[in-house]
Design an enzyme around this catalytic site. Sequence first.
Site, short mmCIF file in Angstrom:
data_model
loop_
_atom_site.label_atom_id
_atom_site.label_comp_id
_atom_site.label_asym_id
_atom_site.label_seq_id
_atom_site.Cartn_x
_atom_site.Cartn_y
_atom_site.Cartn_z
CG ASP A 44 -6.12 93.83 -40.58
OD1 ASP A 44 -5.43 92.83 -40.79
OD2 ASP A 44 -5.81 94.99 -40.97
CG HIS A 45 -2.79 93.57 -37.91
ND1 HIS A 45 -1.60 92.90 -37.95
CD2 HIS A 45 -2.95 94.11 -39.15
CE1 HIS A 45 -1.05 93.02 -39.14
NE2 HIS A 45 -1.86 93.74 -39.89
N GLY A 60 1.85 100.45 -44.80
CA GLY A 60 2.00 101.87 -45.05
C GLY A 60 2.45 102.20 -46.47
CG HIS A 78 -0.87 91.23 -43.10
ND1 HIS A 78 -1.71 91.95 -42.30
CD2 HIS A 78 -1.28 89.93 -43.01
CE1 HIS A 78 -2.57 91.13 -41.73
NE2 HIS A 78 -2.32 89.90 -42.13
CB SER A 81 -1.15 99.27 -50.42
OG SER A 81 -2.45 99.21 -49.88
CG ASN A 101 -4.39 91.74 -45.40
OD1 ASN A 101 -5.11 90.89 -45.89
ND2 ASN A 101 -4.11 91.79 -44.12
CG ASP A 138 -5.99 100.45 -44.36
OD1 ASP A 138 -6.80 101.21 -44.91
OD2 ASP A 138 -5.76 100.52 -43.14
NE ARG A 151 -25.71 115.47 -49.52
CZ ARG A 151 -26.95 115.96 -49.53
NH1 ARG A 151 -27.98 115.15 -49.41
NH2 ARG A 151 -27.15 117.27 -49.65
#
Length: 309
Positions: A82-83, A181, A211, A214, A254, A256, A281
């Site tokens: 990526d990038h 972001g 891109h 989100s 995309n 993230d 955990r």
Amino acid sequence: MLVTTQEMFKKAMEEKYAIGAFNINDMEIVQGIMDAAKKAKSPVILQVSSSAIKYARMNYLRKMIEAVVEENPEIPIALHLDHGPDFETCKMCVDAGFTSVMFDGSKYDFEENVQKTKEVVEYAHSKGVVVEAELGKLAGIEDDVNVDSSDAMYTDPEQAKEFVERTGCDSLAIAIGTSHGAYKFKGEAKLRFDILKKVKELIPDTPIVLHGASTVVPELLEMCNKYGAEIPGAKGVPDEILHEASLSGVSKINVDTDLRLAMTAGIRKVFIEEPNIFDPRKYLGVARELIEDTVYHKMTEVFGSSNKA
Ligand code: G3H
Ligand code: 13P
Ligand code: ZN
């Protein structure tokens, strides 16, 4: 199985859906994404940024992917840089067995972007690896490059055609209003579908990449803030808009930030609700499940990639 994105995108374009490309940084993120892909029977792109390589280390990432592929023989999986900031990083990833690399020349002017992308394409193609390139600038913060939003440069469709013809890149990331972001829009979320349409008319066979896609899932944001985070007023691309994009010729979406929010929400919840817990955990397990749910929702309800494996 490990594949290039070429076949994935061909099918996605024919059947009008998009494939999620999720950024990986550690084992819980990888497992959360793959548990979702398995459950949804969806192809998936696992993508690694150069900062992820610095953080997790190349060898660990490679071995994790080996395990993922071994455990999921029925799922088409692409391993993507990526990038990629320069030729050397792209070459390193091609040589390390990535099936796809992005060269991000969006910070250069058109001619320099063409020349540098071409160099990467020549090397990658000689090794059977495909290349994603970028034209236009996303508003917001893109790795180290700051692009003021008033300065946001949407992709010019005519230039996109010339760029693809001259570079021979396999897919193209375009700027139609998204940004990286958690703060993508001040007012109403809006993408320039008119630009996407023109691009698709001019280069119908080139898979298009979104891109900064989100959603900034409201439930995750709320959960983060409820348990002590300070991320006020964040806003992403709503599901309906992403769904429309997946039907309108976007082949790769995309994600993230949503994974970051899911992980943070899970960990914060356990820390606040069960302050006696100090077994990693316990909180990383909750975070992993939230990542799985987030990715599963996208695959099944938004991108349309479920049952396409
Ligand atoms: O677009 C950038 C991705 O979110 C990766 O971010 O460079 O901090 O790993 P990173
Ligand atoms: P988000 O910040 O919207 O998740 O975008 C991620 C991305 O574009 C990775 O390349
Ligand atoms: Zn990006």
